[in-house]
Design an enzyme around this catalytic site. Sequence first.
Site, PDB file in Angstrom:
ATOM      1  N   GLY A  47       0.775  -1.241   0.000  1.00 26.37           N
ATOM      2  CA  GLY A  47       0.000   0.000   0.000  1.00 26.37           C
ATOM      3  C   GLY A  47       0.801   1.284   0.000  1.00 26.37           C
ATOM      4  O   GLY A  47       0.382   2.278  -0.581  1.00 26.37           O
ATOM      5  N   GLU A  79       4.459   4.120   5.867  1.00 29.53           N
ATOM      6  CA  GLU A  79       3.247   3.295   5.822  1.00 29.53           C
ATOM      7  C   GLU A  79       2.121   4.106   5.181  1.00 29.53           C
ATOM      8  O   GLU A  79       2.097   5.328   5.281  1.00 29.53           O
ATOM      9  CB  GLU A  79       2.896   2.877   7.266  1.00 29.53           C
ATOM     10  CG  GLU A  79       1.673   2.044   7.449  1.00 29.53           C
ATOM     11  CD  GLU A  79       1.670   0.716   6.706  1.00 29.53           C
ATOM     12  OE1 GLU A  79       1.755   0.736   5.463  1.00 29.53           O
ATOM     13  OE2 GLU A  79       1.546  -0.335   7.363  1.00 29.53           O
ATOM     14  N   ASP A  80       1.202   3.414   4.533  1.00 26.46           N
ATOM     15  CA  ASP A  80       0.065   4.115   3.929  1.00 26.46           C
ATOM     16  C   ASP A  80      -0.941   4.536   4.998  1.00 26.46           C
ATOM     17  O   ASP A  80      -1.425   5.654   5.013  1.00 26.46           O
ATOM     18  CB  ASP A  80      -0.621   3.264   2.848  1.00 26.46           C
ATOM     19  CG  ASP A  80      -0.951   1.853   3.306  1.00 26.46           C
ATOM     20  OD1 ASP A  80      -0.667   1.498   4.463  1.00 26.46           O
ATOM     21  OD2 ASP A  80      -1.499   1.085   2.487  1.00 26.46           O
ATOM     22  N   ASP A 121      -4.202   1.689  11.154  1.00 32.17           N
ATOM     23  CA  ASP A 121      -5.602   1.446  11.518  1.00 32.17           C
ATOM     24  C   ASP A 121      -5.629   0.956  12.966  1.00 32.17           C
ATOM     25  O   ASP A 121      -5.656   1.764  13.891  1.00 32.17           O
ATOM     26  CB  ASP A 121      -6.154   0.422  10.514  1.00 32.17           C
ATOM     27  CG  ASP A 121      -7.627   0.134  10.709  1.00 32.17           C
ATOM     28  OD1 ASP A 121      -8.292   0.886  11.429  1.00 32.17           O
ATOM     29  OD2 ASP A 121      -8.117  -0.851  10.138  1.00 32.17           O
ATOM     30  N   PHE A 123     -13.369   2.859   5.649  1.00 37.39           N
ATOM     31  CA  PHE A 123     -12.448   2.260   4.687  1.00 37.39           C
ATOM     32  C   PHE A 123     -12.130   3.244   3.555  1.00 37.39           C
ATOM     33  O   PHE A 123     -13.005   3.934   3.037  1.00 37.39           O
ATOM     34  CB  PHE A 123     -13.029   0.959   4.116  1.00 37.39           C
ATOM     35  CG  PHE A 123     -11.982   0.098   3.501  1.00 37.39           C
ATOM     36  CD1 PHE A 123     -11.080  -0.593   4.286  1.00 37.39           C
ATOM     37  CD2 PHE A 123     -11.885  -0.010   2.116  1.00 37.39           C
ATOM     38  CE1 PHE A 123     -10.081  -1.376   3.714  1.00 37.39           C
ATOM     39  CE2 PHE A 123     -10.894  -0.788   1.538  1.00 37.39           C
ATOM     40  CZ  PHE A 123     -10.001  -1.474   2.337  1.00 37.39           C
ATOM     41  N   ILE A 124     -10.845   3.281   3.180  1.00 39.07           N
ATOM     42  CA  ILE A 124     -10.300   4.239   2.222  1.00 39.07           C
ATOM     43  C   ILE A 124      -9.668   3.460   1.066  1.00 39.07           C
ATOM     44  O   ILE A 124      -9.071   2.414   1.299  1.00 39.07           O
ATOM     45  CB  ILE A 124      -9.154   5.017   2.931  1.00 39.07           C
ATOM     46  CG1 ILE A 124      -9.659   5.786   4.144  1.00 39.07           C
ATOM     47  CG2 ILE A 124      -8.384   5.913   2.002  1.00 39.07           C
ATOM     48  CD1 ILE A 124     -10.422   7.000   3.775  1.00 39.07           C
ATOM     49  N   ARG A 133      -5.797   0.709  -6.298  1.00 41.09           N
ATOM     50  CA  ARG A 133      -4.499   1.276  -5.902  1.00 41.09           C
ATOM     51  C   ARG A 133      -4.060   2.404  -6.823  1.00 41.09           C
ATOM     52  O   ARG A 133      -3.331   3.296  -6.415  1.00 41.09           O
ATOM     53  CB  ARG A 133      -3.404   0.206  -5.956  1.00 41.09           C
ATOM     54  CG  ARG A 133      -3.423  -0.774  -4.818  1.00 41.09           C
ATOM     55  CD  ARG A 133      -2.087  -1.488  -4.770  1.00 41.09           C
ATOM     56  NE  ARG A 133      -2.187  -2.773  -4.103  1.00 41.09           N
ATOM     57  CZ  ARG A 133      -2.190  -2.942  -2.788  1.00 41.09           C
ATOM     58  NH1 ARG A 133      -2.123  -1.887  -1.988  1.00 41.09           N
ATOM     59  NH2 ARG A 133      -2.273  -4.136  -2.270  1.00 41.09           N
TER      60      ARG A 133
HETATM   61  P1  IMP Z   1      -3.394  -2.243  11.105  1.00 40.85           P
HETATM   62  O1  IMP Z   1      -2.426  -3.332  11.466  1.00 40.85           O
HETATM   63  O2  IMP Z   1      -4.787  -2.561  11.581  1.00 40.85           O
HETATM   64  O3  IMP Z   1      -2.957  -0.877  11.561  1.00 40.85           O
HETATM   65  O4  IMP Z   1      -3.551  -2.250   9.546  1.00 40.85           O
HETATM   66  C1  IMP Z   1      -2.717  -1.562   8.754  1.00 40.85           C
HETATM   67  C2  IMP Z   1      -2.744  -2.080   7.338  1.00 40.85           C
HETATM   68  O5  IMP Z   1      -4.072  -2.462   6.933  1.00 40.85           O
HETATM   69  C3  IMP Z   1      -2.326  -0.988   6.422  1.00 40.85           C
HETATM   70  O6  IMP Z   1      -0.962  -1.103   6.143  1.00 40.85           O
HETATM   71  C4  IMP Z   1      -3.179  -1.187   5.197  1.00 40.85           C
HETATM   72  O7  IMP Z   1      -2.488  -2.003   4.284  1.00 40.85           O
HETATM   73  C5  IMP Z   1      -4.405  -1.908   5.681  1.00 40.85           C
HETATM   74  N1  IMP Z   1      -5.533  -0.964   5.853  1.00 40.85           N
HETATM   75  C6  IMP Z   1      -6.003  -0.451   7.017  1.00 40.85           C
HETATM   76  N2  IMP Z   1      -7.035   0.392   6.811  1.00 40.85           N
HETATM   77  C7  IMP Z   1      -7.224   0.421   5.479  1.00 40.85           C
HETATM   78  C8  IMP Z   1      -8.145   1.140   4.624  1.00 40.85           C
HETATM   79  O8  IMP Z   1      -9.003   1.935   5.062  1.00 40.85           O
HETATM   80  N3  IMP Z   1      -8.007   0.910   3.291  1.00 40.85           N
HETATM   81  C9  IMP Z   1      -7.078   0.064   2.762  1.00 40.85           C
HETATM   82  N4  IMP Z   1      -6.198  -0.620   3.511  1.00 40.85           N
HETATM   83  C10 IMP Z   1      -6.279  -0.442   4.863  1.00 40.85           C
HETATM   84 MG    MG Z   2      -0.061  -1.221   4.336  1.00 44.77          MG
END
Ligand code: IMP
Ligand code: MG
Length: 181
Positions: free
Chosen positions: A49, A103-104, A107, A156-157, A169
Amino acid sequence: MKQEVAYNGLTFEPYISKEEIDARIKQLAQEIERDCAGTCPLFLCVLNGAFVFASDLFRAVDMDAGISFIRLQSYSGTGSTGVVKEIVGLTENIEGRTVIVVEDIVDTGKTMLKLVNDLKAKNPAAVKVATLLYKPDSVECDLKLDYVGFPIPSKFIVGYGLDLDEKARNLSDIYILKQDK
Ligand code: IMP
Ligand code: MG
């Protein structure tokens, strides 16, 4: 910027334009130049991402710096699985280096927490985190984010590198899910 886009039967509306992203990246780049002056930091892009953001951020930073890539996966569809898998690992020696994880989106924060802890065990000079997007209401762990592009609601984005099951993407702008999950 398009009005709305649809993927997998879900509708997304325009949320952050490429122009807004570019302007914010310029500011983040200046902060990094100031904080990391004289260190030749290693940007560590979290695939897949973050590759679009990392490409823009890396070129916006006017200093000696390196870039490398790591691939992690925790999402399936529009929800986090909570289990972080390392698909492609780090090959560089980061001992004594300043590492800026790119990081993108943060979450739940589980992906970033695991990565930061793994990196710290390799004795870098410092580990900093740069994330384009951040969902403050979703974060489940104690995580320090050094550079944040935009705090956003827990929706969600897609676009600008972020996907829904590998789709969307390549949108230049960022879109947000219209209806609830
Ligand atoms: P986390 O471990 O829950 O913080 O998730 C982080 C990863 O989940 C990010 O690196 C993204 O690849 C993916 N992610 C989390 N939220 C979104 C979203 O809203 N859209 C797309 N990918 C997401
Ligand atoms: Mg990611």
